[in-house]
Design an enzyme around this catalytic site. Structure first.
Site, PDB file in Angstrom:
ATOM      1  N   TYR A 481     -25.878  69.314 -58.784  1.00 52.06           N
ATOM      2  CA  TYR A 481     -24.411  69.267 -58.952  1.00 52.06           C
ATOM      3  C   TYR A 481     -23.896  67.844 -58.680  1.00 52.06           C
ATOM      4  O   TYR A 481     -23.470  67.147 -59.568  1.00 52.06           O
ATOM      5  CB  TYR A 481     -23.728  70.294 -58.045  1.00 52.06           C
ATOM      6  CG  TYR A 481     -22.234  70.354 -58.282  1.00 52.06           C
ATOM      7  CD1 TYR A 481     -21.730  71.012 -59.402  1.00 52.06           C
ATOM      8  CD2 TYR A 481     -21.326  69.740 -57.419  1.00 52.06           C
ATOM      9  CE1 TYR A 481     -20.363  71.053 -59.659  1.00 52.06           C
ATOM     10  CE2 TYR A 481     -19.960  69.785 -57.663  1.00 52.06           C
ATOM     11  CZ  TYR A 481     -19.480  70.440 -58.777  1.00 52.06           C
ATOM     12  OH  TYR A 481     -18.130  70.468 -59.034  1.00 52.06           O
ATOM     13  N   SER A 562     -20.242  72.504 -64.872  1.00 53.51           N
ATOM     14  CA  SER A 562     -19.011  71.772 -64.551  1.00 53.51           C
ATOM     15  C   SER A 562     -19.344  70.289 -64.317  1.00 53.51           C
ATOM     16  O   SER A 562     -19.829  69.627 -65.235  1.00 53.51           O
ATOM     17  CB  SER A 562     -18.347  72.424 -63.328  1.00 53.51           C
ATOM     18  OG  SER A 562     -16.997  72.059 -63.241  1.00 53.51           O
ATOM     19  N   ASP A 648     -11.530  78.825 -70.592  1.00 55.54           N
ATOM     20  CA  ASP A 648     -11.796  77.912 -69.479  1.00 55.54           C
ATOM     21  C   ASP A 648     -10.657  76.902 -69.418  1.00 55.54           C
ATOM     22  O   ASP A 648     -10.611  75.951 -70.186  1.00 55.54           O
ATOM     23  CB  ASP A 648     -13.141  77.195 -69.662  1.00 55.54           C
ATOM     24  CG  ASP A 648     -13.546  76.430 -68.402  1.00 55.54           C
ATOM     25  OD1 ASP A 648     -12.661  76.176 -67.555  1.00 55.54           O
ATOM     26  OD2 ASP A 648     -14.727  76.089 -68.263  1.00 55.54           O
ATOM     27  N   HIS A 687     -13.914  79.660 -66.529  1.00 57.52           N
ATOM     28  CA  HIS A 687     -14.800  78.671 -65.906  1.00 57.52           C
ATOM     29  C   HIS A 687     -15.929  79.349 -65.119  1.00 57.52           C
ATOM     30  O   HIS A 687     -16.882  78.709 -64.730  1.00 57.52           O
ATOM     31  CB  HIS A 687     -13.979  77.770 -64.983  1.00 57.52           C
ATOM     32  CG  HIS A 687     -14.684  76.504 -64.582  1.00 57.52           C
ATOM     33  ND1 HIS A 687     -15.102  75.575 -65.514  1.00 57.52           N
ATOM     34  CD2 HIS A 687     -15.045  76.009 -63.374  1.00 57.52           C
ATOM     35  CE1 HIS A 687     -15.679  74.560 -64.883  1.00 57.52           C
ATOM     36  NE2 HIS A 687     -15.672  74.805 -63.591  1.00 57.52           N
TER      37      HIS A 687
END
Length: 716
Positions: A481, A562, A648, A687
């Site tokens: 991430y 993301s 989203d 999302h």
């Protein structure tokens, strides 16, 4: 294998119109944006694009040989009861539970811990397909009223409603235009603070891309229309500021957090509700500005009269607890209650049973739970834990007990209960979550520390079946991430278990910079002009796995969502030969325009502002949309599956639309490129929050079917 992949991908990609005249001059650099028209999600041409892309990806995903087997196994293995830690409100106990394959978790109520539980609130009854989800919720202080937010189709927009707890009767109250809000009840049970945006004329809440600005704090009185709600605080000169409220344990103070963007720094104001005329909330609150800058993060923990205890990273990258007497707020009068630890990160603190502080630290990405005294901060004891994460806690200052939930890569969940009135505290297992058909003792978790490009040691968890030979042959999934101060701690994943059980897979999680794993300094080492560190850390993780014979480049898949979607696409552009397969879920991919849509403006605190020349220069260098190129020689671009959703409104789908269009354009006449370049666009989804189980299983089966096909992993 290779023939099957080749056959499946020789489907021609859709012809997508390019507007070659759409060129922006960014500080002297000409930046083409031929697919800008894809930024309008509702135009017919965009909808035709969505249909054309799905007409290629859906048959391909359906043809992946492991897909249906994975789907069937996922339905079996995921069908286990999932529980949250119980929490007490008023005289009753509540907890969330999913029997296994329910689309949404159900809220249950018990009159006591021994009493028979009954359904209190079931979101599954609100829609046929499970796409209405329960968001933030809060009980009044006496536990008799329940305020809850609902979202539809995964959108960030919420509608807040109320229910009487004893009778489960719905009240007429309905609050709209709520987003990024919490609910904070006053202790007279008459109403609550919440945050909302001005009403806007949008085509369809959830699919719009316009910026959301001017969030304001309101107070709602139970039983009155929203139009009568009292405006309590606003920032007309700072439309991008966000806020949240909290009411202190004794109900006297309302604490207001004010933040700018996604950065973990905030101002902190408070108002003494007893000083209001007639004790009524009738207008803008007379807030006292205790902390009036964005220098640090401040989190209210408890107060003893006018002495407030805060968690902060001011002068403490790993966080500390500080006491401030609000009647004597000068910094010279502050007292450190618990100093910063030299290595461990203080993640959160909670006050329970009046005078005890429960504190959770992160030690090398593993949770450590301990007890201190609120009076002087002194250490009382540790609560022993295996290698894993505390994923849930309940226990308030007035409660005489606490619950906490533990999870690890190989432990689906253990909930502990501790009676805080005993002289010798003994946490007991309250509930253990078991998964039929999974034996954790057959697998192992190792934590390694590898060197990144600049020599920084980066932790990585590697999970696999015991007794494998390290011969470089194993299909491997590397996840990361690396942003927004978010730590990726150990958690149980059914899909990764199936990948290890049936596809011979290895799972690796790299705790790269940009996250919060080692406090604020770790986060700052991966933002702004240092964002390249994040990509270097992830690339070095892949190189470690290859050098140590876990896998090889043809067997390596990378996955992120993301900000992690940005990560994997940037790494694919920079080192295409290192990876065979890339899974990017709801990624931020157009780094020059991310700030112009919905809540994107909040991310300039991590990425920088592309409208400033210095920031543009470093962002443009790595922006995935702007750095796609055919690799030299015989090297192909990795197989790519992008995933996005029409609702989203966090990372709007235009990022994935423009990226896949450009990717397919660059490679459409490149004969060596037989690896597929695809996008899966889901309808009535957002999302990720509140996604129904059925959609989750469909998506997961598609992802792992794609991974198995492109890593040539055989189902066993």
């Amino acid at each position: 294998w290779s023939e099957r992949v080749k056959m499946a991908t020789k489907n021609k990609y859709p012809l997508v119109r390019r507007d070659e005249n759409e060129i922006e001059d960014c500080f002297g650099t000409k930046v083409p944006d031929p697919y800008r028209w894809l930024e309008d999600p509702d135009c017919e041409e965009t909808q035709a694009f969505v249909k054309a892309q799905n007409e290629i990806s859906q048959p391909y995903l359906a043809s992946c040989s492991a897909r249906d087997k994975f789907h069937a196994r996922m339905k079996e293995l995921y069908d286990y009861p999932k529980y949250s830690a119980p929490f007490k409100r008023g005289s009753r106990y509540f907890y969330f539970m999913n029997t296994g394959l329910q689309n949404q978790h159900v809220l249950y109520v018990q009159e006591s811990l021994e009493a028979e539980p009954e359904v209190f609130f079931d979101p599954n009854t609100l829609s046929e397909d499970g796409t209405v989800a329960l968001g933030t919720q809060a009980f009044s202080e006496d536990g008799e009223l329940f305020a809850y937010a609902l979202s539809e189709s995964g959108s960030d927009w919420n509608t807040v409603k109320l229910m009487r707890v004893a009778t489960k009767e719905d009240l007429s109250d309905e609050l709209k235009w709520v987003k990024f809000s919490n609910i904070a009840w006053t202790h007279d049970h008459k109403g609550f603070f919440y945050q909302r945006y001005p009403e806007t004329e949008t085509k369809s809440a959830g699919t719009e891309t316009t910026q959301v600005l001017n969030q304001k704090v309101y107070y709602h009185v139970v039983g009155t229309p929203q139009s009568d709600d009292t405006l309590c605080y606003e920032y007309p000169d700072h439309p991008d500021w966000l806020s949240s409220c909290e009411v202190s344990d004794e109900g006297r103070y309302v604490i207001l957090y004010v933040s700018k963007g996604a950065e973990p720094r905030n101002k902190l104001y408070y108002c003494d509700l007893t000083t209001l005329e007639g004790g009524k909330i009738q207008g803008i609150l007379p807030m006292k500005k205790l902390i009036d800058n964005f220098d640090a993060s401040w989190d209210f923990i408890a107060n003893e009269g006018t002495v407030f205890t805060f968690k902060t990273d001011l002068d403490a990258s790993n966080y500390r607890l500080v006491n401030i007497d609000i009647d004597h707020p000068d910094k010279a009068d502050w007292v450190t209650l618990i100093p910063e630890h030299n290595k461990d990160v203080l993640e959160w603190a909670a006050c329970v049973n009046q005078d005890k502080l429960v504190i959770c630290y992160l030690r090398d990405v593993k949770s450590v739970l301990c007890l201190h005294k609120l009076s002087d901060g002194s250490f009382v004891r540790d609560f022993p834990l295996d290698m894993g994460s505390i994923i849930g806690y309940s226990g308030r200052r007035k409660d005489k007990e606490m619950f906490y939930s533990f999870m690890s890569f190989l432990t689906p969940g253990v909930i502990y209960h501790c009676d805080m009135t005993q002289s010798e505290l003994k946490p007991k297992v309250f509930r253990e979550i078991e998964v039929k058909g999974f034996d954790g003792s057959l697998f192992q978790t190792t934590q390694v520390f590898y060197s990144s490009k600049d020599g920084t040691k980066i932790p990585m968890f590697i999970i696999h079946r015991k007794g494998i030979s390290l011969d470089g042959s194993h299909p491997t999934l590397l996840y990361g991430y690396g942003g927004f101060n978010i730590s990726i701690t150990p958690y149980f994943s059914t899909s990764r278990v199936i990948f290890m059980q049936h596809l011979g897979g290895i799972t690796a999680i790299a705790n790269i910079r940009g996250g919060g794993e080692y406090g604020d300094s770790w986060h700052k080492a991966g933002i702004f002009e240092k964002k390249q560190n994040v990509f270097d850390d992830f690339i070095s993780a892949a190189e470690y796995l290859i050098e140590n014979k876990y896998t090889n480049p043809r067997k390596l898949a990378i996955q992120g969502g993301s900000n992690g979607g940005l990560l994997v696409c940037a790494c694919a552009n920079q080192r295409p030969a290192l990876f065979q397969c890339v899974i990017s879920q709801v990624g931020v991919l157009d780094m020059l325009r991310f700030h112009k849509f919905t809540i994107g403006h909040a991310w300039v605190t991590d990425f920088g502002d592309p409208d400033k020349e210095a920031d543009f220069n470093w962002i443009h260098k790595y922006s995935p949309l702007h750095t796609i190129a055919a690799p030299p020689g015989d090297t192909q671009y990795p197989a790519v599956l992008l995933l996005t959703a029409d609702h989203d409104d966090r990372v709007v789908p235009l990022h994935s639309f423009k990226f896949i269009a450009q990717l397919q354009h660059v490679f459409k006449n490149v004969d060596k490129q037989t690896n597929p370049l695809m996008i899966r666009i889901e309808c009535k989804a957002g999302h990720g929050a509140g996604k129904p189980t059925s959609k989750l299983i469909d998506e997961t089966a598609d992802v792992y079917g794609f991974i198995a096909m492109n890593l040539e992993a055989t189902w066993k």
